[in-house]
Design a protein around this motif. Structure first.
Motif, short mmCIF file in Angstrom:
data_model
loop_
_atom_site.label_atom_id
_atom_site.label_comp_id
_atom_site.label_asym_id
_atom_site.label_seq_id
_atom_site.Cartn_x
_atom_site.Cartn_y
_atom_site.Cartn_z
N PRO A 158 -10.19 -5.93 -57.40
CA PRO A 158 -10.33 -5.57 -58.81
C PRO A 158 -10.18 -4.06 -59.01
N ASN A 159 -9.42 -3.68 -60.03
CA ASN A 159 -9.11 -2.27 -60.33
C ASN A 159 -8.26 -1.60 -59.26
N GLY A 160 -7.66 -2.41 -58.40
CA GLY A 160 -6.82 -1.85 -57.35
C GLY A 160 -5.52 -1.28 -57.90
N LEU A 161 -4.91 -0.40 -57.11
CA LEU A 161 -3.70 0.30 -57.52
C LEU A 161 -2.59 0.16 -56.49
N ILE A 162 -1.36 -0.01 -56.97
CA ILE A 162 -0.17 0.14 -56.15
C ILE A 162 0.45 1.48 -56.54
N ILE A 163 0.55 2.38 -55.60
CA ILE A 163 1.10 3.72 -55.88
C ILE A 163 2.41 3.89 -55.13
N ILE A 164 3.47 4.13 -55.89
CA ILE A 164 4.79 4.37 -55.32
C ILE A 164 5.11 5.84 -55.51
N LYS A 165 5.35 6.53 -54.40
CA LYS A 165 5.77 7.93 -54.45
C LYS A 165 7.12 8.01 -53.75
N ASP A 166 8.14 8.37 -54.51
CA ASP A 166 9.47 8.32 -53.93
C ASP A 166 10.42 9.25 -54.67
N ASN A 167 11.55 9.49 -54.05
CA ASN A 167 12.61 10.25 -54.70
C ASN A 167 13.35 9.35 -55.67
N VAL A 168 13.89 9.94 -56.72
CA VAL A 168 14.74 9.18 -57.64
C VAL A 168 16.05 9.94 -57.81
N SER A 169 17.11 9.19 -58.09
CA SER A 169 18.41 9.81 -58.33
C SER A 169 18.51 10.22 -59.79
N TYR A 170 19.50 11.05 -60.10
CA TYR A 170 19.71 11.44 -61.50
C TYR A 170 20.23 10.27 -62.31
N GLU A 171 21.08 9.45 -61.67
CA GLU A 171 21.64 8.32 -62.39
C GLU A 171 22.14 7.26 -61.41
N GLY A 172 21.77 6.02 -61.68
CA GLY A 172 22.28 4.91 -60.89
C GLY A 172 21.65 4.79 -59.52
N VAL A 173 22.38 4.14 -58.62
CA VAL A 173 21.92 3.91 -57.26
C VAL A 173 22.80 4.70 -56.30
N VAL A 174 22.18 5.56 -55.50
CA VAL A 174 22.91 6.40 -54.56
C VAL A 174 22.62 5.94 -53.13
N PRO A 175 23.61 5.42 -52.42
CA PRO A 175 23.37 4.97 -51.04
C PRO A 175 23.36 6.13 -50.05
N ASP A 176 22.59 5.98 -49.01
CA ASP A 176 22.57 6.92 -47.89
C ASP A 176 22.94 6.15 -46.64
N GLU A 177 24.14 6.36 -46.15
CA GLU A 177 24.61 5.61 -44.99
C GLU A 177 24.00 6.12 -43.69
N ASP A 179 20.65 6.81 -43.00
CA ASP A 179 19.44 6.05 -42.63
C ASP A 179 19.44 4.65 -43.23
N SER A 180 20.56 4.23 -43.83
CA SER A 180 20.70 2.90 -44.41
C SER A 180 19.63 2.65 -45.47
N SER A 181 19.69 3.45 -46.53
CA SER A 181 18.75 3.31 -47.64
C SER A 181 19.48 3.59 -48.94
N VAL A 182 18.77 3.42 -50.05
CA VAL A 182 19.32 3.78 -51.36
C VAL A 182 18.29 4.59 -52.13
N CYS A 183 18.78 5.35 -53.09
CA CYS A 183 17.91 6.09 -54.00
C CYS A 183 18.26 5.64 -55.42
N ARG A 184 17.28 5.09 -56.13
CA ARG A 184 17.49 4.56 -57.49
C ARG A 184 17.03 5.58 -58.52
N ASP A 185 17.61 5.49 -59.71
CA ASP A 185 17.09 6.34 -60.77
C ASP A 185 15.81 5.74 -61.33
#
Length: 231
Positions: A158-177, A179-185
């Motif tokens: 009860p009253n628990g939290l999910i906290i997401i701390k992450d980088n975001v792109s300026y626009e759209g989805v930017v892949p990083d080949e 480390d095989s990840s993506v950065c979303r806006d």
């Protein structure tokens, strides 16, 4: 992210291979930018303190989950000082093995060391006051991110939290080949955690942008582009 969903197996296996080659150090966890660790932790601590405590609507401090924990940098500096028990989950077993020594005496308060990708993790129902997810959602496809957050909802107290701390792109989805990840806006991230069509509706309690870390992120992106150009 349709192309990633189609190549899902490679998307995850390539990321695992990347992290297996990363040294189990603070500098390794931060991609060679260990110097930002103090700034990162201090900002996270100031943000998290606003929600913790006793009384109506406050979040408890019994147990937290550190997602993509690595060697336990966030667990050691942020979560263990605030919570009675912390669980760690990471896809790389070597990092979790290192965490057992890196955390020192305070490591005795770690409840579980879980070696798993978040796409496969099933958190214990009703266990956590805070689920901390930092710099790791880019390693999940859209569908798996939504599914994971659904499971996290069920794992909250009860009253628990999910906290997401992450980088975001300026626009759209930017892949990083690399480390095989993506950065979303930010709009895409919000749509994933708040869309009823995804059967997931999380209340956005607070959103904060960190200017200093944004500048560091931009510098890291420039460095990555230079490395790719020189290959």
């Amino acid at each position: 992210m349709g192309d990633i969903a189609e190549g899902e197996t490679g998307f995850y296996s390539n990321a695992e291979d990347y992290w297996k080659e990363v040294p189990p150090t603070v500098d390794g966890m931060l991609g060679g930018y260990g110097s930002i660790s103090n700034i990162d932790i201090n900002g996270s601590k100031a943000f998290l303190h606003k929600f913790l405590g006793e009384g109506n609507g406050k979040t408890g401090t019994d147990c937290a989950l550190d997602c993509g924990a690595g060697i336990g940098r966030i667990t050691k500096r942020l979560l263990l000082p605030l919570f009675k028990t912390v669980d760690l989950v990471d896809v790389t077993q070597e990092f979790l093995d290192k965490a057992r020594t890196y955390l020192g005496e305070e490591g005795k308060r770690v409840g579980k060391y879980l070696c798993s990708g978040l796409q496969d993790l099933l958190p214990e129902s009703g266990r956590y006051d805070v689920i901390w997810i930092q710099w790791v959602i880019g390693h999940l496809t859209d569908a798996h991110l939504v599914d994971f957050l659904q499971r996290c909802q069920k794992a909250l107290r009860p009253n628990g939290l999910i906290i997401i701390k992450d980088n975001v792109s300026y626009e759209g989805v930017v892949p990083d080949e690399v480390d095989s990840s993506v950065c979303r806006d930010l709009e895409i991230v919000h749509s994933l955690h708040g869309s009823k069509t995804n059967k997931l509706t999380l209340l956005l309690v607070k959103s904060k942008r960190d200017r200093q870390q944004k500048m560091e992120g931009e510098r890291r992106e420039k460095d990555r582009r230079w490395r790719e150009r020189d290959r």
